[in-house]
Scaffold this motif. Structure first.
Motif, PDB file in Angstrom:
ATOM      1  N   ALA A 166      87.101  36.629  42.037  1.00 43.40           N
ATOM      2  CA  ALA A 166      86.351  35.521  42.640  1.00 43.40           C
ATOM      3  C   ALA A 166      87.240  34.328  42.940  1.00 43.40           C
ATOM      4  O   ALA A 166      86.927  33.503  43.797  1.00 43.40           O
ATOM      5  CB  ALA A 166      85.229  35.088  41.701  1.00 43.40           C
ATOM      6  N   VAL A 167      88.320  34.208  42.180  1.00 47.05           N
ATOM      7  CA  VAL A 167      89.259  33.093  42.371  1.00 47.05           C
ATOM      8  C   VAL A 167      90.682  33.611  42.425  1.00 47.05           C
ATOM      9  O   VAL A 167      90.981  34.703  41.919  1.00 47.05           O
ATOM     10  CB  VAL A 167      89.246  32.086  41.189  1.00 47.05           C
ATOM     11  CG1 VAL A 167      88.187  31.053  41.325  1.00 47.05           C
ATOM     12  CG2 VAL A 167      89.186  32.785  39.864  1.00 47.05           C
ATOM     13  N   CYS A 168      91.561  32.803  42.983  1.00 46.12           N
ATOM     14  CA  CYS A 168      92.988  33.055  42.869  1.00 46.12           C
ATOM     15  C   CYS A 168      93.506  32.117  41.787  1.00 46.12           C
ATOM     16  O   CYS A 168      93.201  30.916  41.794  1.00 46.12           O
ATOM     17  CB  CYS A 168      93.699  32.773  44.185  1.00 46.12           C
ATOM     18  SG  CYS A 168      93.083  33.778  45.560  1.00 46.12           S
ATOM     19  N   VAL A 169      94.267  32.683  40.846  1.00 47.13           N
ATOM     20  CA  VAL A 169      94.825  31.901  39.737  1.00 47.13           C
ATOM     21  C   VAL A 169      96.335  32.129  39.746  1.00 47.13           C
ATOM     22  O   VAL A 169      96.806  33.208  39.385  1.00 47.13           O
ATOM     23  CB  VAL A 169      94.208  32.328  38.389  1.00 47.13           C
ATOM     24  CG1 VAL A 169      94.762  31.482  37.254  1.00 47.13           C
ATOM     25  CG2 VAL A 169      92.681  32.216  38.426  1.00 47.13           C
ATOM     26  N   SER A 170      97.071  31.130  40.180  1.00 46.83           N
ATOM     27  CA  SER A 170      98.509  31.297  40.432  1.00 46.83           C
ATOM     28  C   SER A 170      99.288  30.407  39.484  1.00 46.83           C
ATOM     29  O   SER A 170      99.165  29.181  39.533  1.00 46.83           O
ATOM     30  CB  SER A 170      98.812  30.949  41.887  1.00 46.83           C
ATOM     31  OG  SER A 170      97.944  31.679  42.766  1.00 46.83           O
ATOM     32  N   VAL A 171     100.065  31.032  38.588  1.00 47.49           N
ATOM     33  CA  VAL A 171     100.727  30.315  37.497  1.00 47.49           C
ATOM     34  C   VAL A 171     102.199  30.039  37.830  1.00 47.49           C
ATOM     35  O   VAL A 171     102.923  30.953  38.258  1.00 47.49           O
ATOM     36  CB  VAL A 171     100.643  31.130  36.188  1.00 47.49           C
ATOM     37  CG1 VAL A 171     101.216  30.334  35.013  1.00 47.49           C
ATOM     38  CG2 VAL A 171      99.208  31.536  35.891  1.00 47.49           C
TER      39      VAL A 171
END
Ligand code: MF3
Ligand code: CO
Length: 248
Positions: free
Chosen positions: A66-71
């Protein structure tokens, strides 16, 4: 073709943006050391469900979350998973909603606990790039005025500008024309008209401009492994003003 929105359509897009802003506003509190990136995804999925909205990225061209989570060195399109966030990380969270057929898109980069001075500066400058871009995004200006505002501020601050991915029209679909690049190239440079709705999204690197896509087919990372930040708003252009429809 650039789709010019009617007042009624902008009302629908504004509502979608309002719901998205609520979801993103609640995220701040859960982004703490030790949380797994997939917990951010579950939070967003349940928040969307409660609000009667659909996460617009889920299934988009096969995207699995549902989301993009870019670390840290991840720029965009990070897939949420088992990885836990550590003190000192920076994390970019990008989300879009569909509500009654109207699309919203926004992103922000958050610090996890205390972060380095370089990370702080990168996040501040990227946010300022977005602010300056929005200031230029007025009736009668051109797309490249937005691009130049982002590019100049990032470069003046000694940072790299991602060229392989752009902002875009949004509202009746997740991605519409025109492209909104973060640098001035040779592409189309339309004039901003009343009823245009745009997702403006500087992606700024602590080091060089170059990016690569990881083996998972999605995660975009900096080629030099240095940090990257991403802030995005959905905005609507009117004759006498430009409205920022999203918030964090
Ligand atoms: N957030 C991206 C954008 O701003 C789109 C994400 S694509 C997806 O344009 F496949 F990850 F959904
Ligand atoms: Co976008």
């Amino acid at each position: 073709m650039i789709r010019i929105k009617t007042a009624d359509e902008i009302d629908g897009i504004r509502e979608s943006c309002r719901l998205l802003s609520r979801v993103l506003g609640e995220l701040r509190e859960i982004v703490v050391p030790g949380i797994a990136t997939r917990e951010i995804d579950s939070f967003v999925q349940s928040a969307c469900r409660k609000l009667g909205a659909r996460p617009a990225f889920l299934g988009y061209q096969g995207y699995p979350a549902a989301v993009c989570v870019s670390v840290n060195e991840a720029v965009i399109h990070g897939i949420p998973g088992k990885r836990k966030l550590n003190e000192g990380d920076i994390v970019s969270i990008d989300c879009g909603l569909e509500h009654r057929g109207f699309f919203s898109d926004a992103a922000l980069t958050l610090p996890v606990g205390r972060v380095s001075p370089e990370a702080e500066k990168l996040m501040r400058v990227t946010r300022e790039c977005l602010e300056r871009a929005v200031e230029k995004a007025v009736f009668g200006a051109r797309i490249h005025d937005i691009s130049a505002a982002v590019y100049r501020h990032a470069r003046d601050s000694g940072f790299g500008v991602v060229r392989d991915y752009c902002g875009h029209g949004v509202g009746l679909a997740l991605h519409e024309e025109p492209q909104v690049p973060n640098y001035v190239g040779l592409g189309p440079n339309p004039r901003l008209r009343e009823g245009m709705v745009l997702a403006v999204e500087p992606m700024i690197n602590a080091g060089g401009d170059e990016v690569e896509v990881l083996e998972d087919g999605w995660t975009v990372v900096t080629a030099d492994g240095r940090l990257s930040a991403h802030f995005e708003h959905t905005i609507a252009v009117f004759r006498d003003r430009t409205e920022v429809l999203t918030s964090w």
